[in-house]
Motif scaffolding. Structure first.
Motif, PDB file in Angstrom:
ATOM      1  N   ILE A  54       0.915  -1.168  -0.079  1.00 16.04           N
ATOM      2  CA  ILE A  54      -0.084   0.035  -0.094  1.00 16.04           C
ATOM      3  C   ILE A  54       1.017   1.343   0.096  1.00 16.04           C
ATOM      4  O   ILE A  54       2.003   1.221   0.743  1.00 16.04           O
ATOM      5  CB  ILE A  54      -0.916  -0.156   1.251  1.00 16.04           C
ATOM      6  CG1 ILE A  54      -1.788  -1.447   1.245  1.00 16.04           C
ATOM      7  CG2 ILE A  54      -1.904   1.306   1.252  1.00 16.04           C
ATOM      8  CD1 ILE A  54      -2.468  -1.686   0.052  1.00 16.04           C
ATOM      9  N   GLU A  55       0.523   2.213  -0.814  1.00 17.46           N
ATOM     10  CA  GLU A  55       1.249   3.515  -0.901  1.00 17.46           C
ATOM     11  C   GLU A  55       0.375   4.755  -0.295  1.00 17.46           C
ATOM     12  O   GLU A  55      -0.907   4.425   0.049  1.00 17.46           O
ATOM     13  CB  GLU A  55       1.623   3.963  -2.273  1.00 17.46           C
ATOM     14  CG  GLU A  55       2.296   2.755  -2.973  1.00 17.46           C
ATOM     15  CD  GLU A  55       2.505   3.161  -4.579  1.00 17.46           C
ATOM     16  OE1 GLU A  55       2.054   4.176  -5.098  1.00 17.46           O
ATOM     17  OE2 GLU A  55       3.626   2.741  -4.927  1.00 17.46           O
ATOM     18  N   THR A  68       3.652  -0.147   4.538  1.00 12.94           N
ATOM     19  CA  THR A  68       4.308   0.066   3.218  1.00 12.94           C
ATOM     20  C   THR A  68       3.960   1.614   3.009  1.00 12.94           C
ATOM     21  O   THR A  68       4.742   2.086   2.062  1.00 12.94           O
ATOM     22  CB  THR A  68       4.073  -0.998   2.351  1.00 12.94           C
ATOM     23  OG1 THR A  68       2.693  -0.852   1.791  1.00 12.94           O
ATOM     24  CG2 THR A  68       4.700  -2.263   2.605  1.00 12.94           C
ATOM     25  N   HIS A  69       3.027   2.093   3.438  1.00 14.93           N
ATOM     26  CA  HIS A  69       2.736   3.313   2.977  1.00 14.93           C
ATOM     27  C   HIS A  69       3.421   4.502   3.547  1.00 14.93           C
ATOM     28  O   HIS A  69       3.250   5.714   3.380  1.00 14.93           O
ATOM     29  CB  HIS A  69       0.931   3.796   3.137  1.00 14.93           C
ATOM     30  CG  HIS A  69       0.556   3.722   4.407  1.00 14.93           C
ATOM     31  ND1 HIS A  69       0.451   2.696   5.116  1.00 14.93           N
ATOM     32  CD2 HIS A  69       0.428   4.809   5.208  1.00 14.93           C
ATOM     33  CE1 HIS A  69       0.175   3.291   6.554  1.00 14.93           C
ATOM     34  NE2 HIS A  69      -0.077   4.481   6.484  1.00 14.93           N
ATOM     35  N   LEU A  70       3.973   4.199   4.773  1.00 10.88           N
ATOM     36  CA  LEU A  70       4.882   5.079   5.625  1.00 10.88           C
ATOM     37  C   LEU A  70       6.085   5.618   4.644  1.00 10.88           C
ATOM     38  O   LEU A  70       6.811   4.858   4.043  1.00 10.88           O
ATOM     39  CB  LEU A  70       5.189   4.683   6.688  1.00 10.88           C
ATOM     40  CG  LEU A  70       4.007   4.067   7.784  1.00 10.88           C
ATOM     41  CD1 LEU A  70       4.430   3.501   8.835  1.00 10.88           C
ATOM     42  CD2 LEU A  70       3.023   5.394   7.921  1.00 10.88           C
ATOM     43  N   PRO A  71       6.564   6.821   5.189  1.00  9.39           N
ATOM     44  CA  PRO A  71       7.795   7.449   4.407  1.00  9.39           C
ATOM     45  C   PRO A  71       8.989   6.353   4.753  1.00  9.39           C
ATOM     46  O   PRO A  71       9.176   5.631   5.789  1.00  9.39           O
ATOM     47  CB  PRO A  71       8.015   8.673   5.227  1.00  9.39           C
ATOM     48  CG  PRO A  71       6.732   8.924   5.897  1.00  9.39           C
ATOM     49  CD  PRO A  71       5.874   7.842   6.137  1.00  9.39           C
ATOM     50  N   GLY A  72       9.731   6.299   3.632  1.00  8.35           N
ATOM     51  CA  GLY A  72      10.989   5.103   3.552  1.00  8.35           C
ATOM     52  C   GLY A  72      10.850   4.076   2.950  1.00  8.35           C
ATOM     53  O   GLY A  72      11.803   3.435   2.738  1.00  8.35           O
ATOM     54  N   ASN A  73       9.429   3.572   2.682  1.00  4.24           N
ATOM     55  CA  ASN A  73       9.217   2.331   2.008  1.00  4.24           C
ATOM     56  C   ASN A  73       9.391   2.805   0.468  1.00  4.24           C
ATOM     57  O   ASN A  73       9.011   3.737   0.041  1.00  4.24           O
ATOM     58  CB  ASN A  73       7.826   2.003   2.186  1.00  4.24           C
ATOM     59  CG  ASN A  73       7.938   1.226   3.705  1.00  4.24           C
ATOM     60  OD1 ASN A  73       8.412   0.177   3.746  1.00  4.24           O
ATOM     61  ND2 ASN A  73       7.448   1.935   4.703  1.00  4.24           N
ATOM     62  N   PRO A  74       9.638   1.930  -0.232  1.00  6.93           N
ATOM     63  CA  PRO A  74       9.849   2.064  -1.799  1.00  6.93           C
ATOM     64  C   PRO A  74       8.289   2.208  -2.338  1.00  6.93           C
ATOM     65  O   PRO A  74       7.442   1.530  -1.619  1.00  6.93           O
ATOM     66  CB  PRO A  74      10.676   0.775  -2.283  1.00  6.93           C
ATOM     67  CG  PRO A  74      10.411  -0.248  -1.395  1.00  6.93           C
ATOM     68  CD  PRO A  74      10.308   0.537  -0.023  1.00  6.93           C
ATOM     69  N   SER A  75       8.130   2.682  -3.544  1.00  7.60           N
ATOM     70  CA  SER A  75       6.747   2.557  -4.011  1.00  7.60           C
ATOM     71  C   SER A  75       6.698   0.993  -4.863  1.00  7.60           C
ATOM     72  O   SER A  75       7.827   0.393  -4.825  1.00  7.60           O
ATOM     73  CB  SER A  75       6.649   3.817  -5.138  1.00  7.60           C
ATOM     74  OG  SER A  75       7.400   3.401  -6.244  1.00  7.60           O
ATOM     75  N   ARG A  76       5.550   0.887  -5.219  1.00  9.12           N
ATOM     76  CA  ARG A  76       5.287  -0.519  -5.936  1.00  9.12           C
ATOM     77  C   ARG A  76       6.224  -0.438  -7.217  1.00  9.12           C
ATOM     78  O   ARG A  76       6.758  -1.535  -7.654  1.00  9.12           O
ATOM     79  CB  ARG A  76       3.946  -0.564  -6.393  1.00  9.12           C
ATOM     80  CG  ARG A  76       2.860  -0.902  -5.385  1.00  9.12           C
ATOM     81  CD  ARG A  76       1.533  -1.233  -5.662  1.00  9.12           C
ATOM     82  NE  ARG A  76       0.732  -0.096  -5.983  1.00  9.12           N
ATOM     83  CZ  ARG A  76       0.139   0.631  -5.208  1.00  9.12           C
ATOM     84  NH1 ARG A  76      -0.202   0.183  -3.994  1.00  9.12           N
ATOM     85  NH2 ARG A  76      -0.702   1.425  -5.688  1.00  9.12           N
TER      86      ARG A  76
END
Length: 153
Positions: A54-55, A68-76
């Protein structure tokens, strides 16, 4: 897209099923929850991971189900690029795989909702799951119409 050579696929690869190295969060120490694993097309595995990744621009109801939508995670899209680098093989059509994963997710959510409606699952929160099915369907529609993995970009 064309099938890829079969491989051992986890089919539930998400943060909830990983143990990460504390000093280096990009290093996976262990994967758990292998009961869905099977030998098959690794594209299906990637599709599920993209569907559950999730973004920040995704519906808020979906954001409640992960980090996964939190800052620091890669996009899909970045995740798909990382997969291509790590596996040495870029998927032929990551948007197709993402939408296929979303359809699987919608089916799982509908099954949960049906069990609730039949009285087989007593958790009252499951009454709201049907709204998630609509959000997931909207995600799939948006991905197909825009031919991309993310709302932004």
């Amino acid at each position: 897209p064309p099938s890829r050579p079969p491989a051992l696929c986890h089919h539930d690869f998400e943060y909830d099923n990983l143990v990460l190295r504390q000093q280096s969060p990009d290093g996976v120490v262990e994967e758990h929850d292998w009961e869905l694993a099977k030998h098959g097309d690794p594209g299906a595995d990637l599709g599920w991971t993209l569907a559950t990744w999730i973004e920040a621009d995704d519906p808020p109801a979906l954001q409640a189900f992960g980090l996964t939508h939190l800052p620091g995670n890669p996009s899909r899209a970045e995740l798909a690029q990382h997969y291509a680098r790590a596996s040495g093989s870029a998927p032929a059509d990551p948007v197709f795989l993402y939408v296929a994963g979303l359809l699987r997710l919608a089916a799982v959510l509908q099954q949960m909702y049906a069990r609730f409606r039949r009285g087989e699952a007593g958790d009252a929160r499951l009454e709201r799951v049907i709204g998630l099915v609509h959000d997931v369907a909207s995600q799939a529609d948006r991905a197909v119409r825009r031919d991309r993995l993310s709302a932004a970009r």
